[in-house]
Design an enzyme around this catalytic site. Structure first.
Site, short mmCIF file in Angstrom:
data_model
loop_
_atom_site.label_atom_id
_atom_site.label_comp_id
_atom_site.label_asym_id
_atom_site.label_seq_id
_atom_site.Cartn_x
_atom_site.Cartn_y
_atom_site.Cartn_z
N LYS A 44 6.83 -1.70 21.56
CA LYS A 44 6.30 -1.91 20.20
C LYS A 44 5.85 -0.62 19.51
O LYS A 44 5.00 -0.62 18.62
CB LYS A 44 5.14 -2.94 20.18
CG LYS A 44 5.39 -4.21 20.94
CD LYS A 44 6.81 -4.73 20.86
CE LYS A 44 7.25 -5.23 19.51
NZ LYS A 44 8.71 -5.59 19.54
N SER A 45 6.48 0.48 19.91
CA SER A 45 6.14 1.77 19.31
C SER A 45 7.18 2.24 18.30
O SER A 45 7.10 3.37 17.80
CB SER A 45 5.99 2.83 20.40
OG SER A 45 5.02 2.44 21.33
N GLY A 46 8.22 1.41 18.07
CA GLY A 46 9.26 1.82 17.13
C GLY A 46 10.61 2.05 17.82
O GLY A 46 11.49 2.70 17.26
N THR A 47 10.75 1.49 19.00
CA THR A 47 11.97 1.67 19.81
C THR A 47 13.24 1.31 19.04
O THR A 47 14.19 2.09 18.97
CB THR A 47 11.90 0.76 21.06
OG1 THR A 47 10.56 0.67 21.51
CG2 THR A 47 12.83 1.25 22.15
N HIS A 99 11.41 1.57 28.74
CA HIS A 99 9.95 1.50 28.54
C HIS A 99 9.23 1.85 29.85
O HIS A 99 8.01 1.68 29.94
CB HIS A 99 9.52 0.08 28.17
CG HIS A 99 10.03 -0.43 26.86
ND1 HIS A 99 9.97 0.30 25.71
CD2 HIS A 99 10.56 -1.64 26.52
CE1 HIS A 99 10.47 -0.44 24.71
NE2 HIS A 99 10.83 -1.61 25.18
N SER A 129 1.05 -5.42 17.34
CA SER A 129 2.49 -5.70 17.32
C SER A 129 2.92 -6.39 18.62
O SER A 129 3.70 -7.34 18.61
CB SER A 129 3.25 -4.38 17.13
OG SER A 129 4.63 -4.60 17.09
N SER A 218 18.59 2.72 8.18
CA SER A 218 17.60 2.48 9.23
C SER A 218 16.27 2.03 8.63
O SER A 218 15.28 1.86 9.35
CB SER A 218 17.39 3.75 10.07
OG SER A 218 16.88 4.79 9.25
N GLY A 249 6.41 -3.86 9.88
CA GLY A 249 6.93 -2.50 9.95
C GLY A 249 6.10 -1.51 9.15
O GLY A 249 6.63 -0.72 8.37
P1 A3P Z 1 5.15 -4.32 13.68
O1 A3P Z 1 5.08 -5.46 14.64
O2 A3P Z 1 3.84 -3.61 13.51
O3 A3P Z 1 5.76 -4.71 12.36
P2 A3P Z 1 9.69 -1.80 19.08
O4 A3P Z 1 11.00 -1.57 18.46
O5 A3P Z 1 9.24 -0.69 19.98
O6 A3P Z 1 9.65 -3.12 19.72
O7 A3P Z 1 8.59 -1.75 17.92
C1 A3P Z 1 8.51 -2.80 17.01
C2 A3P Z 1 7.72 -2.36 15.81
O8 A3P Z 1 8.51 -1.46 15.03
C3 A3P Z 1 7.39 -3.54 14.92
O9 A3P Z 1 6.13 -3.24 14.30
C4 A3P Z 1 8.55 -3.50 13.93
O10 A3P Z 1 8.30 -4.19 12.74
C5 A3P Z 1 8.66 -2.00 13.72
N1 A3P Z 1 9.96 -1.61 13.16
C6 A3P Z 1 11.18 -1.99 13.58
N2 A3P Z 1 12.13 -1.47 12.79
C7 A3P Z 1 11.50 -0.74 11.86
C8 A3P Z 1 11.94 0.06 10.75
N3 A3P Z 1 13.23 0.17 10.44
N4 A3P Z 1 11.01 0.66 9.99
C9 A3P Z 1 9.68 0.55 10.29
N5 A3P Z 1 9.21 -0.19 11.32
C10 A3P Z 1 10.11 -0.82 12.10
#
Ligand code: A3P
Length: 285
Positions: A44-47, A99, A129, A218, A249
């Site tokens: 949940k860090s933006g993977t 992860h 998240s 993206s 996001g």
């Molecule tokens: P939130 O739940 O705060 O919205 P991961 O990919 O590590 O599982 O992280 C998921 C988080 O990244 C979620 O955060 C998701 O909404 C956010 N996310 C995914 N794609 C994104 C994008 N293109 N731009 C910004 N945030 C994004």
């Protein structure tokens, strides 16, 4: 499944898509090659955002790849059953995700020249998240409330273990030439500069038009429409709601969820667990 998790080396993992045998083999034997690119994150860090960016950089902004292959097949997770199989069949240079905490990561990484990108995020936003993530998926034990999950998170009793241990472990690699440390926050603040930094690190030269396409495709708005990336294609056995479509996001969503008392309690644990790290290493207060 006894308590809603798969246990490996004292760490909780999801029960769907993971097995003890693959985790054991992947952590002990998986061979990272010099030409590989490895994306490492705490969940949940933006993977998924980074995977989309890396694929678009790879294809010079062309969207064919991201629109025709599932995100988790484009950059398979080393430690999952399907990801491990896919990666072992694949010829290099490979793109892969993980992860895994530092101490469990396949040791071949440490002697390879593979490029490693570690993306971090404000842990309070990770907490919120991940609360939604584990609630909306069927991958492991579902928290009954945010209050309950808050306790699990600060104690590290969540899938992939403690956020604090994850970041502390991976930070030990930050000075290496083949490691790029990025944050979700800097990607939000100035995505173009962050993408340029990634291109430079990977030795990729993109034209301004190609860079525009990476940026546009993206973006959260475009990614949530891409069926190959927005979780819509996950089987029903995995998921209750497609995550990317239902979430925000943004940075700082924790302020809409944590009470003042929770935020203070979190800060106290943070100070204790992150003692010794320079404050300016992290882009959050
Ligand atoms: P939130 O739940 O705060 O919205 P991961 O990919 O590590 O599982 O992280 C998921 C988080 O990244 C979620 O955060 C998701 O909404 C956010 N996310 C995914 N794609 C994104 C994008 N293109 N731009 C910004 N945030 C994004």
């Amino acid at each position: 499944m006894t308590d809603g998790y798969l246990w490996f080396e004292g760490i909780r993992f999801p029960v769907i898509g993971y097995s003890y045998e693959v985790l054991k083999e992947a952590c002990a034997q998986f061979v990272i090659k010099d030409e590989d690119t490895v994306l490492v994150t705490y969940p949940k860090s933006g993977t998924h955002w980074l995977v989309e960016i890396l694929c678009l950089i790879h294809s010079h902004g062309d969207t064919k790849w991201i629109r025709s292959e599932l995100l988790w097949d484009r950059s398979p997770w080393i430690e999952t059953d399907d990801g491990y199989t896919l990666l072992n069949e694949r010829e290099g240079p490979r793109l892969m995700t993980s992860h895994l905490p530092f101490h469990l990561f396949p040791k071949s990484l440490f002697t390879s020249k593979a490029k490693v990108i570690y993306i971090m995020r404000n842990p309070k936003d990770v907490l919120v998240s991940s609360y939604y993530h584990w609630t909306m998926t069927k991958l492991c034990k579902k928290p009954e409330s945010l209050e309950q999950y808050f306790q699990w998170f600060i104690q590290g009793n969540v899938p992939y273990g403690s956020w604090f241990e994850h970041i502390r472990g991976w930070m030990s690699m930050r000075e290496r030439e083949n490691v790029l440390l990025l944050s979700y926050e800097e990607l939000q603040k100035d995505p173009r500069s962050a993408i340029e930094r990634i291109c430079q690190f990977l030795g990729k030269k993109l034209s301004p038009e190609e860079l525009d396409s990476v940026l546009k495709n993206s973006s959260f708005q475009v990614m949530r429409q891409n069926k190959m990336s927005n979780f819509e294609m996950l089987p029903e056995a995995f998921i209750r709601k497609p995550f990317l479509i239902t979430r925000k996001g943004i940075c700082g969503d924790w302020k809409n969820h944590l009470t003042v008392a929770q935020a203070e309690a979190f800060d106290e644990v943070y100070q204790e667990k992150m003692a010794g790290f320079p404050k300016d290493l992290f882009p959050w207060e």
